[in-house]
Every structure is written in C-alpha cells, then in structure tokens.
Design a protein around this motif. Structure first.
Motif, mmCIF file in Angstrom:
data_model
loop_
_atom_site.group_PDB
_atom_site.id
_atom_site.type_symbol
_atom_site.label_atom_id
_atom_site.label_comp_id
_atom_site.label_asym_id
_atom_site.label_seq_id
_atom_site.Cartn_x
_atom_site.Cartn_y
_atom_site.Cartn_z
ATOM 1 N N ASP A 18 38.210 29.525 34.228
ATOM 2 C CA ASP A 18 38.097 30.431 35.361
ATOM 3 C C ASP A 18 39.336 31.311 35.520
ATOM 4 O OD1 ASP A 18 35.557 30.304 36.313
ATOM 5 O OD2 ASP A 18 35.975 29.003 38.016
ATOM 6 N N ILE A 19 40.479 30.865 35.045
ATOM 7 C CA ILE A 19 41.658 31.739 35.058
ATOM 8 C C ILE A 19 41.413 32.929 34.128
ATOM 9 C CG2 ILE A 19 44.136 31.893 34.641
ATOM 10 C CD1 ILE A 19 43.259 30.095 37.002
ATOM 11 N N ARG A 20 40.878 32.654 32.953
ATOM 12 C CA ARG A 20 40.605 33.755 32.022
ATOM 13 C C ARG A 20 39.474 34.649 32.538
ATOM 14 N NH1 ARG A 20 45.080 34.278 29.319
ATOM 15 N NH2 ARG A 20 43.922 36.176 28.776
ATOM 16 N N LYS A 21 38.581 34.112 33.349
ATOM 17 C CA LYS A 21 37.528 34.937 33.956
ATOM 18 C C LYS A 21 38.133 35.913 34.963
ATOM 19 C CE LYS A 21 32.789 34.363 35.686
ATOM 20 N NZ LYS A 21 32.665 35.319 36.773
ATOM 21 N N ILE A 22 39.074 35.436 35.767
ATOM 22 C CA ILE A 22 39.755 36.317 36.723
ATOM 23 C C ILE A 22 40.490 37.429 35.981
ATOM 24 C CG2 ILE A 22 41.593 36.447 38.457
ATOM 25 C CD1 ILE A 22 40.901 33.538 39.200
ATOM 26 N N VAL A 23 41.216 37.058 34.928
ATOM 27 C CA VAL A 23 41.992 38.045 34.163
ATOM 28 C C VAL A 23 41.082 39.152 33.643
ATOM 29 C CG1 VAL A 23 43.330 38.369 32.058
ATOM 30 C CG2 VAL A 23 43.838 36.432 33.561
ATOM 31 N N LEU A 24 39.931 38.770 33.073
ATOM 32 C CA LEU A 24 39.035 39.771 32.495
ATOM 33 C C LEU A 24 38.296 40.562 33.564
ATOM 34 C CD1 LEU A 24 37.602 41.026 30.017
ATOM 35 C CD2 LEU A 24 35.859 39.242 30.278
ATOM 36 N N GLU A 25 37.628 39.875 34.466
ATOM 37 C CA GLU A 25 36.702 40.548 35.370
ATOM 38 C C GLU A 25 37.386 41.207 36.563
ATOM 39 O OE1 GLU A 25 33.419 38.035 36.373
ATOM 40 O OE2 GLU A 25 32.877 37.693 34.269
ATOM 41 N N GLU A 26 38.599 40.776 36.896
ATOM 42 C CA GLU A 26 39.334 41.420 37.982
ATOM 43 C C GLU A 26 40.469 42.290 37.452
ATOM 44 O OE1 GLU A 26 40.153 38.734 41.261
ATOM 45 O OE2 GLU A 26 38.404 37.511 40.762
ATOM 46 N N ASN A 27 40.537 42.382 36.110
ATOM 47 C CA ASN A 27 41.485 43.283 35.441
ATOM 48 C C ASN A 27 42.913 43.048 35.926
ATOM 49 O OD1 ASN A 27 42.192 45.303 33.623
ATOM 50 N ND2 ASN A 27 41.984 46.927 35.163
ATOM 51 N N LEU A 28 43.333 41.787 35.828
ATOM 52 C CA LEU A 28 44.669 41.397 36.286
ATOM 53 C C LEU A 28 45.439 40.735 35.150
ATOM 54 C CD1 LEU A 28 43.729 39.791 39.723
ATOM 55 C CD2 LEU A 28 44.917 41.970 39.381
ATOM 56 N N PRO A 29 46.731 40.989 35.060
ATOM 57 C CA PRO A 29 47.519 40.292 34.042
ATOM 58 C C PRO A 29 47.742 38.833 34.432
ATOM 59 C CG PRO A 29 48.925 41.693 35.378
ATOM 60 C CD PRO A 29 47.517 41.995 35.797
ATOM 61 N N VAL A 30 47.952 37.984 33.430
ATOM 62 C CA VAL A 30 48.186 36.565 33.684
ATOM 63 C C VAL A 30 49.399 36.370 34.589
ATOM 64 C CG1 VAL A 30 48.756 34.365 32.593
ATOM 65 C CG2 VAL A 30 47.101 35.877 31.522
ATOM 66 N N GLU A 31 50.364 37.302 34.514
ATOM 67 C CA GLU A 31 51.606 37.160 35.283
ATOM 68 C C GLU A 31 51.470 37.630 36.731
ATOM 69 O OE1 GLU A 31 51.274 39.039 32.556
ATOM 70 O OE2 GLU A 31 52.036 37.644 31.032
ATOM 71 N N SER A 32 50.312 38.165 37.120
ATOM 72 C CA SER A 32 50.153 38.675 38.486
ATOM 73 C C SER A 32 50.206 37.539 39.500
ATOM 74 C CB SER A 32 48.827 39.426 38.628
ATOM 75 O OG SER A 32 47.746 38.515 38.509
ATOM 76 N N ASP A 33 50.588 37.874 40.726
ATOM 77 C CA ASP A 33 50.706 36.863 41.775
ATOM 78 C C ASP A 33 49.381 36.154 42.024
ATOM 79 O OD1 ASP A 33 53.377 37.422 42.100
ATOM 80 O OD2 ASP A 33 53.079 38.747 43.835
ATOM 81 N N HIS A 34 48.296 36.924 42.052
ATOM 82 C CA HIS A 34 47.002 36.317 42.330
ATOM 83 C C HIS A 34 46.609 35.331 41.235
ATOM 84 C CE1 HIS A 34 42.934 35.795 43.805
ATOM 85 N NE2 HIS A 34 42.449 36.180 42.644
ATOM 86 N N VAL A 35 46.784 35.710 39.988
ATOM 87 C CA VAL A 35 46.432 34.812 38.884
ATOM 88 C C VAL A 35 47.320 33.573 38.911
ATOM 89 C CG1 VAL A 35 46.316 34.552 36.379
ATOM 90 C CG2 VAL A 35 45.477 36.643 37.464
#
Length: 357
Positions: free
Chosen positions: A271-288
């Motif tokens: 689900d972390i990788r799902k957030i990265v792809l579908e919400e277009n966020l880098p792994v280093e972002s605060d939300h991720v």
C-alpha cells in the motif's frame, strides 16, 4: 488471550433474492448485526452476485467467505440464495472457508450471497502459536519458496541483526524502498516471488509485493502469512487506499502479517507503493513517511479479510485453479476455468454498504 466484544447478537436472519430460493440450512445460526455497535466497530454488508454462463456445461463455483479473525474482524453467517447446490467447505491445508455451489445441469446458474462483517482498527495482537502452526507459516510454497535467491536476499538484508523485530523492520523497509507498483499488472498479481528476484523486476501489485515480504520473513524463520481480502469503504488515511463507490467488484487487496515476540504484527508495504504511484508522491514525502510508519504494525479496517491460503487446492475442483489464491470468485467446468479478472464476461458483481454508520 484477547477478549472480543461480539458485534453480532445471536439472532436468525432470513433473506433471499428475487427469483432464487433461500437455503435455510446454510442460514442456521445466522447472526444479525446489532442496531448499535460496540465502540470502535464498523459494520458492513457484502453482497456477491454471480451468473455462470457455460453453454451446455455443468459448473462449479467457489466463493471466498469473510473470516472471523483476532479481535479486529467478526463475520456473520452468510445468507445464500441460489438455484444450485451450496455447501460450506474448507481447503485441506489452511482451513480457508468458502462456498462451493454446483449446478449439475446447464440451466441458468446463479447465486447471490450476502454476509455481514464487523471490523475495527487493527494493531499487533498477542497470540499463541503451536509447533504445527509455526511450521505451517514458515513453510515454503510453490509461489513463495524460502531457499535459493529468496534466502540469499533475506540474509543480505538482515545481516548483523539479531532479533526478529529488527529483521522484520529491515525487511519491511527494503521491500518499500526496492519494489514498485506496476499499474498494468492484471488483478492483484501472481505472487511469484522467485521470478521477481531472479529477473530483478520487483514490480507488481499487492499479491506480488506483500508475498515478497512474506517469503523473505519466512526465510529468516519468522512465521508470516498473506491475508487475502477486499476493500469495502473509503480510507481515512490516504485517498488511494479505499473504495470510491459501493461497487467493490475490483477492490480486492492482499495484506501480510508476521509473528514476532508472541504477536501477529500487521504490515502492508504494497500500500505504500500504491500511494507513491496513484497519488504521485515521492517515497521521501511527509505523507508517505507517515503512512509508512502507520502500515508497519497497523491496518485500517476499511477492508475485509477472507483467508491466508496460498497455492490453494479447491475442494472438489476438476483441475488446479489458475490463481495462487482464492480472492476472487472462481468458476470451472470440464472445459476449463472462467477468467476471474474479467467480471464483465464472467458476470459477477460485489458490493458493499456500511450499516449503522
């Protein structure tokens, strides 16, 4: 031992579907959802409708059922309406519960199953694990081996670490940082982790990424298991981790849990990788980063778990199933298996509604 406050009082529930007979023998002991739930619980009603069209071939259908698990999920008895013969069966190795519906004659083959499920937020849970259970959840399977490149990778990731807790965290972080969600993967993936590691293609979906986590943990002697299920409601934590409508036909999702220090610890690197792809966020972002910490030891229960059966042998099947797991409806005839990843041609639909919210 965990104390579970049961959100289902013991009451008979009678229900049916237009044009189909109710099977009262399968509704015995049906638990009807209470008008009010204990604090922290949510209640959902899941409805699965399947029409099997096979021409002149008799058919057999297997449907996964929601399980009662730990102190975080309680499943009521299903209500089944069908013109076939329905039985509750379990696979021999894992005890995964499912419905098996058979139609001996090739007339219209239809079933509607309704099941109430209550869930609440899940963290790590204390549990006793006997020798046979430990052996089961550390054993290799056809799609999740624990030797060769899987063991070599796990040893490299955990080198120098002494405790299972430290190893588990190292494996989780490695999977999060080295895998990726591949949007073109059909369904939830295949979970063939040996091929993933041998090719270096660490992309896929939940059944691939979380199976990799499970296999690496088992290679370290840590009991681990995937839990196959379906999302049933929007997420309160991240927009890509929930459903956007009552139609959950394509909302299947696999999670994983590991047993360390007398507790089952829930994780979900996929689900972390799902957030990265579908919400277009880098792994280093605060939300991720926040979700990465949350999903190490916690599950949001806008999701319902079915079973942990990998490379499952369907009771009474004329041949082995195409998938490694029972997370979708599965229908077979003597001519073969229908495509469970194409609900339009297979003609099935799954819906969810929250009750008493």
């Amino acid at each position: 031992m965990n104390t579970i406050s049961n959100p289902f009082p013991r009451r008979a529930l009678l229900a049916g579907a237009a044009g189909l007979p109710l099977l009262p023998a399968l509704a015995r002991g049906q638990a009807r959802p209470a008008d009010t739930l204990p604090a922290g619980w949510r209640r959902f009603e899941l409805r699965t409708e399947v029409t099997v069209e096979t021409g002149d071939e008799p058919a057999i259908l297997w449907l996964p059922l929601a399980q009662t698990a730990g102190s975080y999920q309680q499943a009521a008895e299903p209500v089944i309406a069908t013109n076939g013969r329905a039985e509750r069966v379990r696979d021999a190795r894992y005890g995964a519960e499912m419905l098996r519906i058979t139609w001996p004659t090739p007339r219209e083959q239809r079933v509607v199953v309704t099941q109430a499920v209550a869930t609440r937020a899940r963290g790590a849970e204390a549990a006793a694990l006997n020798g046979a259970e430990r052996a089961l959840w550390t054993a290799p399977t056809e799609s999740v081996p624990t030797d060769g490149i899987v063991a070599e990778t796990a040893q490299r990731i955990t080198a120098g670490l002494r405790t299972d807790e430290a190893k588990l965290r190292a494996l989780y972080d490695w999977v999060v940082e080295n895998t990726f969600r591949n949007g073109s993967t059909r369904g939830c993936g295949t979970g063939d982790i040996k091929v993933m590691l041998e090719t270096g293609w660490l992309g896929g979906k939940c059944a691939d990424i979380n199976a990799l986590m499970t296999g690496l943990a088992r290679s370290c002697g840590i009991p681990a298991r995937d839990v196959y299920g379906i999302r049933v409601a929007p997420s309160e934590n991240s927009r890509s981790l929930g459903t956007g409508s009552p139609d959950i036909t394509r909302a299947q999702h696999c999670r994983t849990e590991m047993y360390v220090s007398g507790r089952w610890v829930p994780v979900d690197p996929a689900d972390i990788r799902k957030i990265v792809l579908e919400e277009n966020l880098p792994v280093e972002s605060d939300h991720v980063r926040r979700q990465r910490e949350r999903l190490f030891g916690n599950w949001e229960m806008n999701w319902v778990g079915y079973n942990s059966a990998t490379n499952v042998a369907l009771p009474g099947a004329p041949r082995a199933m195409d998938s490694n797991f029972l997370m979708y409806p599965c229908a077979m005839t003597a001519k073969g298996e229908q495509d469970c990843l194409d609900p339009a041609s297979f003609r099935y639909a799954i819906s969810s509604r929250e009750i008493g919210a």
